[in-house]
Motif scaffolding. Structure first.
Motif, PDB file in Angstrom:
ATOM      1  N   THR A  76      34.089  80.998  71.144  1.00 16.33           N
ATOM      2  CA  THR A  76      33.547  80.614  72.446  1.00 16.33           C
ATOM      3  C   THR A  76      32.448  79.583  72.265  1.00 16.33           C
ATOM      4  O   THR A  76      31.537  79.771  71.449  1.00 16.33           O
ATOM      5  CB  THR A  76      32.983  81.841  73.185  1.00 16.33           C
ATOM      6  N   SER A  78      29.440  77.538  74.303  1.00 16.19           N
ATOM      7  CA  SER A  78      28.608  77.627  75.509  1.00 16.19           C
ATOM      8  C   SER A  78      27.539  76.549  75.479  1.00 16.19           C
ATOM      9  O   SER A  78      27.117  76.090  74.414  1.00 16.19           O
ATOM     10  CB  SER A  78      27.952  79.004  75.603  1.00 16.19           C
ATOM     11  N   TYR A  87      22.720  80.244  79.326  1.00 13.37           N
ATOM     12  CA  TYR A  87      23.946  79.709  78.739  1.00 13.37           C
ATOM     13  C   TYR A  87      25.136  79.951  79.664  1.00 13.37           C
ATOM     14  O   TYR A  87      25.283  81.020  80.255  1.00 13.37           O
ATOM     15  CB  TYR A  87      24.209  80.344  77.374  1.00 13.37           C
ATOM     16  N   LYS A  88      25.973  78.903  79.788  1.00 13.79           N
ATOM     17  CA  LYS A  88      27.215  78.992  80.546  1.00 13.79           C
ATOM     18  C   LYS A  88      28.383  78.713  79.619  1.00 13.79           C
ATOM     19  O   LYS A  88      28.339  77.782  78.813  1.00 13.79           O
ATOM     20  CB  LYS A  88      27.221  77.987  81.701  1.00 13.79           C
ATOM     21  N   ARG A  89      29.403  79.520  79.767  1.00 15.26           N
ATOM     22  CA  ARG A  89      30.562  79.373  78.899  1.00 15.26           C
ATOM     23  C   ARG A  89      31.310  78.084  79.234  1.00 15.26           C
ATOM     24  O   ARG A  89      31.636  77.806  80.377  1.00 15.26           O
ATOM     25  CB  ARG A  89      31.493  80.579  79.069  1.00 15.26           C
ATOM     26  N   SER A  92      36.590  79.104  75.982  1.00 17.47           N
ATOM     27  CA  SER A  92      36.905  80.324  75.228  1.00 17.47           C
ATOM     28  C   SER A  92      38.381  80.270  74.873  1.00 17.47           C
ATOM     29  O   SER A  92      39.231  80.131  75.767  1.00 17.47           O
ATOM     30  CB  SER A  92      36.626  81.588  76.050  1.00 17.47           C
TER      31      SER A  92
END
Length: 241
Positions: A76, A78, A87-89, A92
């Motif tokens: 993943t 981020s 934090y934003k993904r 993934s």
């Protein structure tokens, strides 16, 4: 005669230091010169196994599998939000050789995201793209654009099913105008319908039907020419057998 042995030469200290510096197994907080740091497993001085990398310049963080120094396996990625700092993904899914390859989910914004197949950091294969305006494309991709067979479903329920090329409708397809209860079948060139036929399709259930239905076109043959020709053809077939 007595046997004499040469004294063993001592190894230089730099070799000992170099051996101590070689990274194998689990290590904590290994920093690079530019400020990037990594926590995780190593093999032959390369990131290998499970680990987490943080890039100082962008603040990006990767958590997942590594193979010989590159992201490889499932992981993943981020990024920090510039407003909140949280934090934003971003992605993934599966990686190969440091690039997105295999099945994965990529977020392009708060509502735009893609789930499907990747190859070398590009959308390739089958995938579904959700747009912030409510539209959804599902079908084949090539080099980050719809290519091949696919369906675009608009927010109002209307949809196009057919062929795509370079991200545009190209080739044979069907456009369902479900709001008006009509169906167009024809041929597209660069998103423009060039020729085809329009028929009523579920007009009685449409929320906004057209004022008048589309009249049916019938081919008239008052002289019976086609019927007579067909009878003669059938007769000739019977005589031949």
């Amino acid at each position: 005669m007595p046997v004499t042995k040469c004294p063993r030469k001592s190894e230089p200290l730099w070799k000992w230091w170099d051996w101590k510096a070689q990274k194998n197994g689990l290590r904590h907080q290994v920093y690079a010169v530019n400020g990037d740091h990594y926590v995780g497993e190593w093999k032959d001085n390369l990131k290998h196994g499970k680990g987490t990398q943080i890039w100082k310049k962008t603040g990006a963080i990767y958590e997942g599998d590594w193979k010989f120094g590159k992201q490889d396996g499932y992981g993943t990625l981020s990024l920090p939000d510039p407003k909140t700092g949280k934090y934003k993904r971003l992605y993934s899914g599966w990686w190969k050789g440091g690039k997105k390859s295999g099945y994965g989910i990529q977020f392009f914004g708060s509502k735009d995201y893609y789930e499907g197949e990747w190859c070398a950091n590009q959308r390739n294969g089958w995938g579904r793209m959700y747009f912030s305006n409510g539209d959804i494309y599902e079908g084949q991709w090539w080099k980050n654009k719809p290519e091949g067979e696919g369906m675009l479903r608009l927010k109002n329920g209307n949809r196009y099913e057919g062929y795509w090329e370079r991200g545009m409708k190209n080739g044979h397809g069907h456009f369902f105008h479900l709001d008006h209860g009509q169906l167009f079948e024809g041929f597209w060139v660069d998103d423009v319908a060039k020729c085809g036929t329009m028929i009523d399709f579920g007009r009685d259930e449409a929320p906004e039907p057209t004022q008048f239905p589309i009249p049916k076109v019938e081919i008239l043959d008052p002289d019976g020419v086609l019927k007579e020709a067909l009878a003669m053809f059938m007769k000739s077939e019977e005589e031949a057998n």
